[in-house]
Design a protein around this motif. Sequence first.
Motif, PDB file in Angstrom:
ATOM      1  N   SER A 209       0.777  -1.244   0.000  1.00 24.70           N
ATOM      2  CA  SER A 209       0.000   0.000   0.000  1.00 24.70           C
ATOM      3  C   SER A 209       0.803   1.286   0.000  1.00 24.70           C
ATOM      4  O   SER A 209       1.953   1.333   0.427  1.00 24.70           O
ATOM      5  CB  SER A 209      -0.890   0.034   1.237  1.00 24.70           C
ATOM      6  OG  SER A 209      -1.562  -1.180   1.371  1.00 24.70           O
ATOM      7  N   ASP A 210       0.119   2.354  -0.425  1.00 23.78           N
ATOM      8  CA  ASP A 210       0.585   3.723  -0.194  1.00 23.78           C
ATOM      9  C   ASP A 210       0.153   4.181   1.192  1.00 23.78           C
ATOM     10  O   ASP A 210       0.869   4.894   1.870  1.00 23.78           O
ATOM     11  CB  ASP A 210      -0.023   4.675  -1.226  1.00 23.78           C
ATOM     12  CG  ASP A 210       0.399   4.310  -2.637  1.00 23.78           C
ATOM     13  OD1 ASP A 210       1.607   4.097  -2.831  1.00 23.78           O
ATOM     14  OD2 ASP A 210      -0.479   4.211  -3.517  1.00 23.78           O
ATOM     15  N   ARG A 211      -1.064   3.763   1.562  1.00 23.24           N
ATOM     16  CA  ARG A 211      -1.578   4.118   2.880  1.00 23.24           C
ATOM     17  C   ARG A 211      -2.343   2.934   3.466  1.00 23.24           C
ATOM     18  O   ARG A 211      -3.007   2.194   2.736  1.00 23.24           O
ATOM     19  CB  ARG A 211      -2.520   5.314   2.790  1.00 23.24           C
ATOM     20  CG  ARG A 211      -1.812   6.536   2.201  1.00 23.24           C
ATOM     21  CD  ARG A 211      -2.467   7.829   2.623  1.00 23.24           C
ATOM     22  NE  ARG A 211      -3.862   7.885   2.254  1.00 23.24           N
ATOM     23  CZ  ARG A 211      -4.758   8.699   2.815  1.00 23.24           C
ATOM     24  NH1 ARG A 211      -4.411   9.489   3.792  1.00 23.24           N
ATOM     25  NH2 ARG A 211      -5.995   8.710   2.401  1.00 23.24           N
ATOM     26  N   VAL A 212      -2.245   2.759   4.784  1.00 25.53           N
ATOM     27  CA  VAL A 212      -2.976   1.692   5.459  1.00 25.53           C
ATOM     28  C   VAL A 212      -3.958   2.347   6.433  1.00 25.53           C
ATOM     29  O   VAL A 212      -3.561   3.092   7.326  1.00 25.53           O
ATOM     30  CB  VAL A 212      -2.021   0.753   6.238  1.00 25.53           C
ATOM     31  CG1 VAL A 212      -2.808  -0.345   6.949  1.00 25.53           C
ATOM     32  CG2 VAL A 212      -0.983   0.140   5.294  1.00 25.53           C
ATOM     33  N   VAL A 213      -5.243   2.085   6.208  1.00 21.66           N
ATOM     34  CA  VAL A 213      -6.278   2.616   7.098  1.00 21.66           C
ATOM     35  C   VAL A 213      -6.496   1.596   8.210  1.00 21.66           C
ATOM     36  O   VAL A 213      -6.878   0.449   7.939  1.00 21.66           O
ATOM     37  CB  VAL A 213      -7.594   2.835   6.315  1.00 21.66           C
ATOM     38  CG1 VAL A 213      -8.702   3.298   7.253  1.00 21.66           C
ATOM     39  CG2 VAL A 213      -7.379   3.832   5.181  1.00 21.66           C
ATOM     40  N   VAL A 214      -6.206   1.998   9.438  1.00 23.39           N
ATOM     41  CA  VAL A 214      -6.341   1.097  10.587  1.00 23.39           C
ATOM     42  C   VAL A 214      -7.696   1.375  11.230  1.00 23.39           C
ATOM     43  O   VAL A 214      -7.969   2.499  11.652  1.00 23.39           O
ATOM     44  CB  VAL A 214      -5.213   1.345  11.613  1.00 23.39           C
ATOM     45  CG1 VAL A 214      -5.362   0.420  12.815  1.00 23.39           C
ATOM     46  CG2 VAL A 214      -3.850   1.166  10.955  1.00 23.39           C
ATOM     47  N   MET A 215      -8.542   0.349  11.295  1.00 26.03           N
ATOM     48  CA  MET A 215      -9.863   0.536  11.891  1.00 26.03           C
ATOM     49  C   MET A 215      -9.920  -0.015  13.306  1.00 26.03           C
ATOM     50  O   MET A 215      -9.201  -0.954  13.654  1.00 26.03           O
ATOM     51  CB  MET A 215     -10.938  -0.121  11.024  1.00 26.03           C
ATOM     52  CG  MET A 215     -11.194   0.676   9.744  1.00 26.03           C
ATOM     53  SD  MET A 215     -12.494  -0.037   8.722  1.00 26.03           S
ATOM     54  CE  MET A 215     -13.940   0.214   9.758  1.00 26.03           C
ATOM     55  N   SER A 216     -10.793   0.562  14.116  1.00 25.60           N
ATOM     56  CA  SER A 216     -11.004   0.095  15.489  1.00 25.60           C
ATOM     57  C   SER A 216     -11.976  -1.068  15.462  1.00 25.60           C
ATOM     58  O   SER A 216     -12.652  -1.301  14.464  1.00 25.60           O
ATOM     59  CB  SER A 216     -11.618   1.219  16.311  1.00 25.60           C
ATOM     60  OG  SER A 216     -12.950   1.424  15.862  1.00 25.60           O
ATOM     61  N   ALA A 217     -12.086  -1.761  16.603  1.00 29.61           N
ATOM     62  CA  ALA A 217     -13.103  -2.806  16.735  1.00 29.61           C
ATOM     63  C   ALA A 217     -14.489  -2.166  16.613  1.00 29.61           C
ATOM     64  O   ALA A 217     -14.629  -0.944  16.695  1.00 29.61           O
ATOM     65  CB  ALA A 217     -12.947  -3.504  18.077  1.00 29.61           C
ATOM     66  N   ARG A 218     -15.503  -3.008  16.405  1.00 29.71           N
ATOM     67  CA  ARG A 218     -16.872  -2.534  16.203  1.00 29.71           C
ATOM     68  C   ARG A 218     -17.364  -1.662  17.356  1.00 29.71           C
ATOM     69  O   ARG A 218     -17.150  -2.030  18.515  1.00 29.71           O
ATOM     70  CB  ARG A 218     -17.785  -3.753  16.042  1.00 29.71           C
ATOM     71  CG  ARG A 218     -19.182  -3.447  15.617  1.00 29.71           C
ATOM     72  CD  ARG A 218     -19.877  -4.727  15.222  1.00 29.71           C
ATOM     73  NE  ARG A 218     -19.849  -5.727  16.288  1.00 29.71           N
ATOM     74  CZ  ARG A 218     -20.675  -5.713  17.334  1.00 29.71           C
ATOM     75  NH1 ARG A 218     -21.558  -4.760  17.479  1.00 29.71           N
ATOM     76  NH2 ARG A 218     -20.608  -6.663  18.221  1.00 29.71           N
ATOM     77  N   PRO A 219     -18.076  -0.581  17.090  1.00 29.74           N
ATOM     78  CA  PRO A 219     -18.392  -0.038  15.773  1.00 29.74           C
ATOM     79  C   PRO A 219     -17.162   0.533  15.074  1.00 29.74           C
ATOM     80  O   PRO A 219     -16.456   1.351  15.640  1.00 29.74           O
ATOM     81  CB  PRO A 219     -19.395   1.076  16.089  1.00 29.74           C
ATOM     82  CG  PRO A 219     -19.132   1.461  17.505  1.00 29.74           C
ATOM     83  CD  PRO A 219     -18.661   0.216  18.185  1.00 29.74           C
ATOM     84  N   GLY A 220     -16.927   0.058  13.882  1.00 25.81           N
ATOM     85  CA  GLY A 220     -15.691   0.364  13.176  1.00 25.81           C
ATOM     86  C   GLY A 220     -15.574   1.834  12.804  1.00 25.81           C
ATOM     87  O   GLY A 220     -16.499   2.420  12.272  1.00 25.81           O
ATOM     88  N   THR A 221     -14.420   2.396  13.163  1.00 23.90           N
ATOM     89  CA  THR A 221     -14.136   3.752  12.730  1.00 23.90           C
ATOM     90  C   THR A 221     -12.644   3.832  12.426  1.00 23.90           C
ATOM     91  O   THR A 221     -11.894   2.923  12.782  1.00 23.90           O
ATOM     92  CB  THR A 221     -14.596   4.773  13.800  1.00 23.90           C
ATOM     93  OG1 THR A 221     -14.521   6.080  13.230  1.00 23.90           O
ATOM     94  CG2 THR A 221     -13.744   4.715  15.051  1.00 23.90           C
ATOM     95  N   VAL A 222     -12.215   4.900  11.767  1.00 23.71           N
ATOM     96  CA  VAL A 222     -10.805   5.007  11.392  1.00 23.71           C
ATOM     97  C   VAL A 222     -10.007   5.413  12.616  1.00 23.71           C
ATOM     98  O   VAL A 222     -10.269   6.433  13.230  1.00 23.71           O
ATOM     99  CB  VAL A 222     -10.607   6.048  10.267  1.00 23.71           C
ATOM    100  CG1 VAL A 222      -9.126   6.188   9.936  1.00 23.71           C
ATOM    101  CG2 VAL A 222     -11.406   5.660   9.045  1.00 23.71           C
ATOM    102  N   ARG A 223      -9.045   4.583  12.954  1.00 23.02           N
ATOM    103  CA  ARG A 223      -8.257   4.835  14.149  1.00 23.02           C
ATOM    104  C   ARG A 223      -6.990   5.603  13.790  1.00 23.02           C
ATOM    105  O   ARG A 223      -6.526   6.466  14.519  1.00 23.02           O
ATOM    106  CB  ARG A 223      -7.894   3.475  14.735  1.00 23.02           C
ATOM    107  CG  ARG A 223      -7.411   3.543  16.094  1.00 23.02           C
ATOM    108  CD  ARG A 223      -7.470   2.182  16.707  1.00 23.02           C
ATOM    109  NE  ARG A 223      -6.518   2.169  17.789  1.00 23.02           N
ATOM    110  CZ  ARG A 223      -6.274   1.117  18.533  1.00 23.02           C
ATOM    111  NH1 ARG A 223      -6.901  -0.012  18.283  1.00 23.02           N
ATOM    112  NH2 ARG A 223      -5.409   1.187  19.498  1.00 23.02           N
ATOM    113  N   GLU A 224      -6.428   5.257  12.653  1.00 25.67           N
ATOM    114  CA  GLU A 224      -5.153   5.845  12.252  1.00 25.67           C
ATOM    115  C   GLU A 224      -4.966   5.580  10.765  1.00 25.67           C
ATOM    116  O   GLU A 224      -5.481   4.585  10.251  1.00 25.67           O
ATOM    117  CB  GLU A 224      -4.037   5.117  13.019  1.00 25.67           C
ATOM    118  CG  GLU A 224      -2.724   5.821  13.079  1.00 25.67           C
ATOM    119  CD  GLU A 224      -2.777   7.121  13.868  1.00 25.67           C
ATOM    120  OE1 GLU A 224      -3.185   7.102  15.039  1.00 25.67           O
ATOM    121  OE2 GLU A 224      -2.424   8.167  13.280  1.00 25.67           O
TER     122      GLU A 224
END
Length: 259
Positions: A209-224
Amino acid sequence: MIALRDIKKTYDQRDQRIVALRDVTFDVDTASFVSIVGPSGCGKSTLLLAIAGLIPTDSGVIRIGNASPTEAKSKNELLGMVFQRPVLLPWRSVVDNVMLPVEILMENRSLPGNYTRYRERAQELLDMMGLSEFHHSYPRELSGGMQQRVSICRSLIYDPAVILMDEPFGALDAFTRQRLNRELLEIWEKSSKTILFVTHSLEEAVYLSDRVVVMSARPGTVREILDVDLARPRPAEVRNSPRYHELVARAYSYFQDLL
Ligand SMILES: Nc1ncnc2c1ncn2[C@@H]1O[C@H](COP(=O)(O)OP(=O)(O)OP(=O)(O)O)[C@@H](O)[C@H]1O
Ligand SMILES: [Mg+2]
């Protein structure tokens, strides 16, 4: 190429309401390769299905180029998808499954070009995916990983500008997986496609990747969002470099609580 703003999605499951996604906001630049990683059940597949216009969201805005998901879906040349489970038609041979979108789009007259040329392309893609001996087999005669490779060929056949891939390499052995990582990068480097890629492998996400979207546990949101500054093109040896290991370690650090 893809813009997501404050996406919210809930599901009603009998007596309970599940919030699958909340406040999901990020962009995917044209011709970039972006991966999504996150714990099982955090809404990654839900997000891809919503971008593909296959399920509605509760609120938020999704744009693909200048189109809404529903508009993008009707312009098939814009968007291709590889589902988490390979969805192949059991009565069609491997090569005929790969040709399916071409046949549908030619029927709708929304795909220019020559049928025979596409059939050659289907055969080239299957060969590249290590399926040379199986062009005329039926899905039930293939292993799970082989079926998944057929569905990857099907997403590449008509050359859409955007490809959404939901764990396309999940069912593959480690060697095939590394080889197909390289093949996918080569296709992407040559084609200026935009790829949004879901994976459970942080190593794979960083490598591709160029960028990796790290999601949180449910409810999923963008963490970093992790920027991957490894030079391109990326030969397989990049995976031995200190910078690669540093980035993978950083990606793991977001999941400390799960380890
Ligand atoms: N069709 C559905 N009906 C009801 N609930 C659903 C449906 N699809 C998904 N969910 C719920 O939404 C949440 C997110 O599911 P989703 O499949 O998007 O997760 P995921 O991140 O892709 O997980 P995995 O990594 O295991 O594939 C889960 O809690 C799941 O139970
Ligand atoms: Mg999923």
